[in-house]
Scaffold this motif. Structure first.
Motif, PDB file in Angstrom:
ATOM      1  N   ARG A  81     -10.013 -10.502  -4.180  1.00 44.39           N
ATOM      2  CA  ARG A  81      -9.480  -9.147  -4.191  1.00 44.39           C
ATOM      3  C   ARG A  81      -9.930  -8.414  -2.930  1.00 44.39           C
ATOM      4  NH1 ARG A  81      -7.551 -11.445  -8.157  1.00 44.39           N
ATOM      5  NH2 ARG A  81      -7.540 -10.714 -10.284  1.00 44.39           N
ATOM      6  N   ASN A  82      -9.100  -7.538  -2.428  1.00 38.48           N
ATOM      7  CA  ASN A  82      -9.482  -6.720  -1.286  1.00 38.48           C
ATOM      8  C   ASN A  82     -10.558  -5.731  -1.712  1.00 38.48           C
ATOM      9  OD1 ASN A  82      -7.731  -7.806   0.681  1.00 38.48           O
ATOM     10  ND2 ASN A  82      -6.033  -6.605  -0.121  1.00 38.48           N
ATOM     11  N   THR A  83     -11.659  -5.733  -0.996  1.00 39.86           N
ATOM     12  CA  THR A  83     -12.737  -4.784  -1.243  1.00 39.86           C
ATOM     13  C   THR A  83     -12.329  -3.433  -0.645  1.00 39.86           C
ATOM     14  OG1 THR A  83     -13.829  -5.279   0.847  1.00 39.86           O
ATOM     15  CG2 THR A  83     -14.479  -6.625  -1.073  1.00 39.86           C
ATOM     16  N   PRO A  84     -13.023  -2.354  -0.969  1.00 42.76           N
ATOM     17  CA  PRO A  84     -12.707  -1.068  -0.329  1.00 42.76           C
ATOM     18  C   PRO A  84     -12.751  -1.153   1.204  1.00 42.76           C
ATOM     19  CG  PRO A  84     -14.084  -0.697  -2.237  1.00 42.76           C
ATOM     20  CD  PRO A  84     -14.019  -2.193  -2.049  1.00 42.76           C
ATOM     21  N   GLU A  85     -13.718  -1.896   1.752  1.00 40.16           N
ATOM     22  CA  GLU A  85     -13.785  -2.052   3.207  1.00 40.16           C
ATOM     23  C   GLU A  85     -12.528  -2.766   3.724  1.00 40.16           C
ATOM     24  OE1 GLU A  85     -16.298  -4.364   6.700  1.00 40.16           O
ATOM     25  OE2 GLU A  85     -16.629  -4.912   4.617  1.00 40.16           O
ATOM     26  N   MET A  86     -12.110  -3.823   3.046  1.00 38.75           N
ATOM     27  CA  MET A  86     -10.905  -4.551   3.460  1.00 38.75           C
ATOM     28  C   MET A  86      -9.673  -3.646   3.347  1.00 38.75           C
ATOM     29  SD  MET A  86     -11.912  -8.160   1.626  1.00 38.75           S
ATOM     30  CE  MET A  86     -10.409  -9.055   1.927  1.00 38.75           C
ATOM     31  N   GLN A  87      -9.597  -2.858   2.286  1.00 39.59           N
ATOM     32  CA  GLN A  87      -8.465  -1.941   2.115  1.00 39.59           C
ATOM     33  C   GLN A  87      -8.406  -0.939   3.258  1.00 39.59           C
ATOM     34  OE1 GLN A  87      -9.041  -0.267  -1.789  1.00 39.59           O
ATOM     35  NE2 GLN A  87      -8.570  -2.190  -2.822  1.00 39.59           N
ATOM     36  N   ARG A  88      -9.560  -0.440   3.680  1.00 37.00           N
ATOM     37  CA  ARG A  88      -9.622   0.511   4.795  1.00 37.00           C
ATOM     38  C   ARG A  88      -9.145  -0.148   6.085  1.00 37.00           C
ATOM     39  NH1 ARG A  88     -12.792   1.085   8.751  1.00 37.00           N
ATOM     40  NH2 ARG A  88     -14.446  -0.265   7.990  1.00 37.00           N
ATOM     41  N   LEU A  89      -9.593  -1.365   6.349  1.00 38.68           N
ATOM     42  CA  LEU A  89      -9.178  -2.081   7.561  1.00 38.68           C
ATOM     43  C   LEU A  89      -7.674  -2.368   7.553  1.00 38.68           C
ATOM     44  CD1 LEU A  89     -12.175  -4.584   7.763  1.00 38.68           C
ATOM     45  CD2 LEU A  89     -11.701  -2.699   9.352  1.00 38.68           C
ATOM     46  N   ILE A  90      -7.156  -2.766   6.397  1.00 35.88           N
ATOM     47  CA  ILE A  90      -5.719  -3.055   6.269  1.00 35.88           C
ATOM     48  C   ILE A  90      -4.908  -1.786   6.498  1.00 35.88           C
ATOM     49  CG2 ILE A  90      -3.914  -3.756   4.633  1.00 35.88           C
ATOM     50  CD1 ILE A  90      -6.115  -5.679   3.423  1.00 35.88           C
ATOM     51  N   ALA A  91      -5.325  -0.678   5.900  1.00 31.57           N
ATOM     52  CA  ALA A  91      -4.614   0.597   6.082  1.00 31.57           C
ATOM     53  C   ALA A  91      -4.628   1.034   7.553  1.00 31.57           C
ATOM     54  CB  ALA A  91      -5.227   1.673   5.199  1.00 31.57           C
ATOM     55  N   ALA A  92      -5.773   0.876   8.226  1.00 30.12           N
ATOM     56  CA  ALA A  92      -5.863   1.254   9.643  1.00 30.12           C
ATOM     57  C   ALA A  92      -4.956   0.378  10.500  1.00 30.12           C
ATOM     58  CB  ALA A  92      -7.310   1.149  10.115  1.00 30.12           C
ATOM     59  N   ALA A  93      -4.862  -0.907  10.179  1.00 23.80           N
ATOM     60  CA  ALA A  93      -3.989  -1.806  10.938  1.00 23.80           C
ATOM     61  C   ALA A  93      -2.525  -1.436  10.728  1.00 23.80           C
ATOM     62  CB  ALA A  93      -4.236  -3.256  10.520  1.00 23.80           C
ATOM     63  N   ARG A  94      -2.169  -1.105   9.495  1.00 25.68           N
ATOM     64  CA  ARG A  94      -0.778  -0.690   9.231  1.00 25.68           C
ATOM     65  C   ARG A  94      -0.449   0.607   9.962  1.00 25.68           C
ATOM     66  NH1 ARG A  94      -1.119  -2.288   3.020  1.00 25.68           N
ATOM     67  NH2 ARG A  94      -0.467  -4.456   3.246  1.00 25.68           N
ATOM     68  N   ALA A  95      -1.387   1.536   9.983  1.00 28.38           N
ATOM     69  CA  ALA A  95      -1.170   2.798  10.698  1.00 28.38           C
ATOM     70  C   ALA A  95      -1.019   2.548  12.195  1.00 28.38           C
ATOM     71  CB  ALA A  95      -2.343   3.761  10.437  1.00 28.38           C
ATOM     72  N   ALA A  96      -1.816   1.644  12.737  1.00 27.44           N
ATOM     73  CA  ALA A  96      -1.714   1.336  14.172  1.00 27.44           C
ATOM     74  C   ALA A  96      -0.368   0.718  14.494  1.00 27.44           C
ATOM     75  CB  ALA A  96      -2.849   0.387  14.579  1.00 27.44           C
ATOM     76  N   LEU A  97       0.122  -0.162  13.627  1.00 25.50           N
ATOM     77  CA  LEU A  97       1.428  -0.780  13.854  1.00 25.50           C
ATOM     78  C   LEU A  97       2.561   0.253  13.743  1.00 25.50           C
ATOM     79  CD1 LEU A  97       1.081  -4.191  11.999  1.00 25.50           C
ATOM     80  CD2 LEU A  97       1.344  -3.814  14.455  1.00 25.50           C
ATOM     81  N   THR A  98       2.419   1.197  12.803  1.00 24.13           N
ATOM     82  CA  THR A  98       3.444   2.240  12.621  1.00 24.13           C
ATOM     83  C   THR A  98       3.502   3.127  13.860  1.00 24.13           C
ATOM     84  OG1 THR A  98       3.089   2.215  10.242  1.00 24.13           O
ATOM     85  CG2 THR A  98       4.162   4.149  11.155  1.00 24.13           C
ATOM     86  N   HIS A  99       2.354   3.478  14.410  1.00 24.64           N
ATOM     87  CA  HIS A  99       2.309   4.343  15.601  1.00 24.64           C
ATOM     88  C   HIS A  99       2.808   3.615  16.836  1.00 24.64           C
ATOM     89  CE1 HIS A  99       0.422   7.681  13.618  1.00 24.64           C
ATOM     90  NE2 HIS A  99      -0.548   6.919  13.182  1.00 24.64           N
ATOM     91  N   ALA A 100       2.645   2.298  16.863  1.00 27.57           N
ATOM     92  CA  ALA A 100       3.099   1.506  18.017  1.00 27.57           C
ATOM     93  C   ALA A 100       4.599   1.298  18.020  1.00 27.57           C
ATOM     94  CB  ALA A 100       2.395   0.154  18.042  1.00 27.57           C
ATOM     95  N   ALA A 101       5.218   1.410  16.836  1.00 21.35           N
ATOM     96  CA  ALA A 101       6.671   1.154  16.734  1.00 21.35           C
ATOM     97  C   ALA A 101       7.516   2.286  17.248  1.00 21.35           C
ATOM     98  CB  ALA A 101       7.034   0.873  15.293  1.00 21.35           C
TER      99      ALA A 101
END
Length: 146
Positions: free
Chosen positions: A126-146
């Protein structure tokens, strides 16, 4: 041919899409990558991907595979990193030991992070809270790059 570290994918790719993605990751043609499900014969290819548990695992990473290939590439972090970018989902590698350096989270934005993996009683990762934070930040970075 040598076996690499377990790779967990936060998606359920078809065997053919996994073959194509692994060929890209290894830099070889698709006919040089074999896919093996439990109980099937071993393909005679220089790179092979073995599905674990019939290709489905509980938890946030439903696909677990073992890569087999050249000794100098089986644990190359470029392989799971390429899979994360290709499939657009988190990819996790976890060795058999509890060494935290063997537990890496690769994200679709190309980043990689040493993490601590938690497994439930059913064996699901399962994704830990730390993993969830990293995943959310990566998705946000990809959204801003698009």
């Amino acid at each position: 041919m040598n076996v690499g570290t377990d790779i967990f994918i936060a998606a359920t790719p078809s065997p053919e899409s996994l073959r194509v993605a692994m060929a890209h990751a290894y830099g070889v043609s698709e006919d040089r990558v074999g896919i093996r499900r439990p109980g099937e014969p071993w393909p005679n290819t220089p790179v092979m991907v073995e599905f674990v548990a019939n290709g489905y695992a509980p938890g946030d990473y439903p696909t677990q595979v073992l890569p087999w290939g050249p000794e100098d590439r089986v644990d190359d972090p470029a392989i799971p990193a390429s899979l994360a970018v290709t499939f657009g989902v988190p990819v996790l590698t976890a060795g058999d030991s509890y060494d935290p350096t063997e537990q890496m989270l690769f994200l679709p934005d190309g980043s990689a992070h040493v993490i601590f993996v938690e497994q439930d009683d059913d064996g699901g990762i399962r994704n830990t809270p730390e993993m969830q934070r990293l995943i959310a930040a990566a998705r946000a970075a990809l959204t801003h790059a698009a």
